[in-house]
Design a protein around this motif. Structure first.
Motif, PDB file in Angstrom:
ATOM      1  N   GLY A  31      -1.689  11.612  -3.507  1.00  0.00           N
ATOM      2  CA  GLY A  31      -2.891  11.677  -2.683  1.00  0.00           C
ATOM      3  C   GLY A  31      -2.848  10.674  -1.541  1.00  0.00           C
ATOM      4  N   TRP A  32      -2.892  11.176  -0.316  1.00  0.00           N
ATOM      5  CA  TRP A  32      -2.844  10.300   0.852  1.00  0.00           C
ATOM      6  C   TRP A  32      -4.032   9.353   0.899  1.00  0.00           C
ATOM      7  N   TYR A  33      -5.163   9.786   0.327  1.00  0.00           N
ATOM      8  CA  TYR A  33      -6.372   8.972   0.367  1.00  0.00           C
ATOM      9  C   TYR A  33      -6.237   7.693  -0.446  1.00  0.00           C
ATOM     10  N   VAL A  34      -5.219   7.602  -1.288  1.00  0.00           N
ATOM     11  CA  VAL A  34      -4.931   6.359  -2.019  1.00  0.00           C
ATOM     12  C   VAL A  34      -4.019   5.472  -1.185  1.00  0.00           C
ATOM     13  N   TYR A  35      -2.961   6.060  -0.633  1.00  0.00           N
ATOM     14  CA  TYR A  35      -1.909   5.270  -0.013  1.00  0.00           C
ATOM     15  C   TYR A  35      -2.213   4.863   1.426  1.00  0.00           C
ATOM     16  N   VAL A  36      -2.959   5.676   2.165  1.00  0.00           N
ATOM     17  CA  VAL A  36      -3.275   5.296   3.547  1.00  0.00           C
ATOM     18  C   VAL A  36      -4.139   4.030   3.592  1.00  0.00           C
ATOM     19  N   PRO A  37      -5.262   3.952   2.835  1.00  0.00           N
ATOM     20  CA  PRO A  37      -6.026   2.692   2.841  1.00  0.00           C
ATOM     21  C   PRO A  37      -5.204   1.498   2.338  1.00  0.00           C
ATOM     22  N   LEU A  38      -4.414   1.741   1.273  1.00  0.00           N
ATOM     23  CA  LEU A  38      -3.584   0.653   0.749  1.00  0.00           C
ATOM     24  C   LEU A  38      -2.567   0.213   1.798  1.00  0.00           C
ATOM     25  N   GLY A  39      -1.985   1.179   2.497  1.00  0.00           N
ATOM     26  CA  GLY A  39      -1.019   0.849   3.544  1.00  0.00           C
ATOM     27  C   GLY A  39      -1.642   0.045   4.671  1.00  0.00           C
TER      28      GLY A  39
END
Length: 450
Positions: free
Chosen positions: A221-229
């Motif tokens: 899920g991009w919604y996990v990794y984009v904010p973390l990134g």
């Protein structure tokens, strides 16, 4: 003693069918992106050399962000420290794939691009050092002419319409990946300011969490990794390490092994992410960086000063002559002192064309120019030198490659021929004189049967 030809590996050999598919997908995007990059560079140059130049400088210097988080940056810095992180993220994925499942995992296949790339980084740096040592220039810019810009190079190829065979294209891409690794190490080691250890520890903790979620827990899920990134990037920026290194680190953490190793068509998470992010990198991130980095004065007096200053002269010489000598010499040394030989389909004139094409340094060279110098005028003249050196390399490379274009077109048609129209190149299928007679005849000639 030189080993017999039958025992030697082939330089610029045609990659496997899987590698060619990945290569075609990557280069198609990079070619389109390279064309956009060229357009962005032209827009920047025109904008910065018209009566609207003051508007260009105003936009580039405009600040916005979140000051409380240490992120109140100019548009120029958002482009180089923020948006360009996407480019380095893709570079990290490419590097991880090449080192683990690609050509660089095999020492015999890796030796050519690695030696060529190392020589292609060392000789330009030595050219810069020699010029500046003799003329009392700033030694801090030695790394500016080291990197090859694959997107810009492919954009040039797209403009002149050259059909390079896949072996040469694979070499170019791998050379650029090794170049990127060298640039990443140089930026991290030599162009890192005073460290904020708390922010650096936070960035490392974020990367550990990224790895646990992606590798151990298989969270999707991009919604996990984009904010973390974004959090990792912000912490890296505040740590003093150049923020683009965060993109490289996250790219290196992605899983590159196929989900089902037994299925030849199975893909990996890294491939899927790269397929989605590469267009953003090539079509947006790099052109935006170019738009706000390539706007330098190209008036007569400014260019004259560029040719007089030792820093800019060293960069031009490094890109135009140093890259050519380094890549060509590295390839020749590989053929001379290892078990490798030049592919029977190609000649040393082809190596010369590719070596000259490697002198196109743009994205990373412009970035290092901003990091290497504190004097604004030196930075501007060095950027102009990057553009001039890259342009000269591109023009000479176009001439050299165009002279061999008929040969390249024949090799390209051979690689992509599909007589039975089953969407699979005849080259990758069993010999069939009825359904694929041209390929069958080529193989008979290759075996010496007539």
């Amino acid at each position: 003693m030189t080993p017999p030809d039958s025992e030697r590996a082939s330089l610029f050999a045609r990659p496997s069918a899987r590698e060619r598919r990945l290569l075609t997908d990557a280069l198609r995007t990079e070619t389109v992106g390279g064309t956009v990059l060229l357009a962005a560079a032209v827009v920047a140059l025109v904008w910065a050399n018209t009566p609207l130049a003051h508007l260009y400088e105003t936009v580039r210097a405009f600040h916005f962000g979140v000051p409380a988080l240490g992120l109140d940056l100019s548009v120029e810095h958002w482009a180089s420290d923020g948006v360009l992180t996407v480019f380095f993220f893709v570079a990290g994925i490419e590097l991880k794939r090449e080192l683990t499942v690609g050509e660089l995992r095999r020492p015999a296949a890796a030796v050519l691009p690695v030696v060529a790339a190392v020589c292609g980084m060392a000789v330009p740096a030595l050219c810069y050092v020699a010029v500046n040592a003799a003329r009392g220039g700033d030694m801090g810019g030695w790394a500016v002419p080291m990197a090859t810009d694959i997107a810009f190079a492919l954009g040039v190829l797209a403009v002149i319409g050259t059909n390079l065979p896949s072996g040469i294209r694979a070499f170019l891409l791998t050379l650029a990946i090794v170049d990127d690794l060298g640039a990443i190490l140089v930026i991290a080691v030599f162009y890192t300011s005073t460290l904020n250890w708390a922010a650096l520890a936070g960035a490392v903790a974020g990367l550990v969490l990224f790895r646990v979620l992606h590798v151990n827990l298989r969270v999707r899920g991009w919604y996990v990794y984009v904010p973390l990134g974004v959090v990792i990037w912000a912490l890296a920026y505040n740590s003093g390490v150049h923020a683009t290194i965060a993109g490289v680190a996250m790219g290196l953490l992605l899983r590159v092994a196929p989900d089902d190793p037994a299925d030849p068509d199975s893909t990996s998470p890294a491939e899927r992410v790269e397929h989605r992010v590469r267009p953003l990198s090539a079509g947006f991130a790099v052109p935006v960086f170019a738009l706000f980095a390539a706007g330098v004065s190209v008036s007569g007096p400014a260019l004259a000063e560029t040719f007089r200053q030792p820093e800019s002269l060293g960069v031009m010489l490094g890109l135009f002559a140093g890259k050519f000598v380094g890549v060509f010499a590295g390839t020749w040394l590989t053929a001379r002192f290892t078990r490798a030989r030049l592919s029977s389909d190609l000649a040393w004139a082809d190596v010369a064309g590719v070596a000259m094409l490697a002198g196109i340094g743009f994205t990373v060279s412009l970035l290092v120019s901003e990091l290497a110098f504190t004097d604004g005028s030196v930075t501007e003249h060095t950027k102009a030198a990057v553009l001039v050196g890259s342009l000269l390399s591109a023009l000479v490379a176009c001439v050299l490659l165009k002279l061999r274009d008929a040969k390249y077109r024949a090799l390209w048609e051979e690689e992509t021929r599909d007589e039975d129209q089953d969407s699979i190149p005849d080259l990758d299928q069993e010999e069939d004189p009825v359904r694929r007679p041209t390929e069958a005849e080529r193989r008979r000639r290759e075996r010496g049967e007539g």
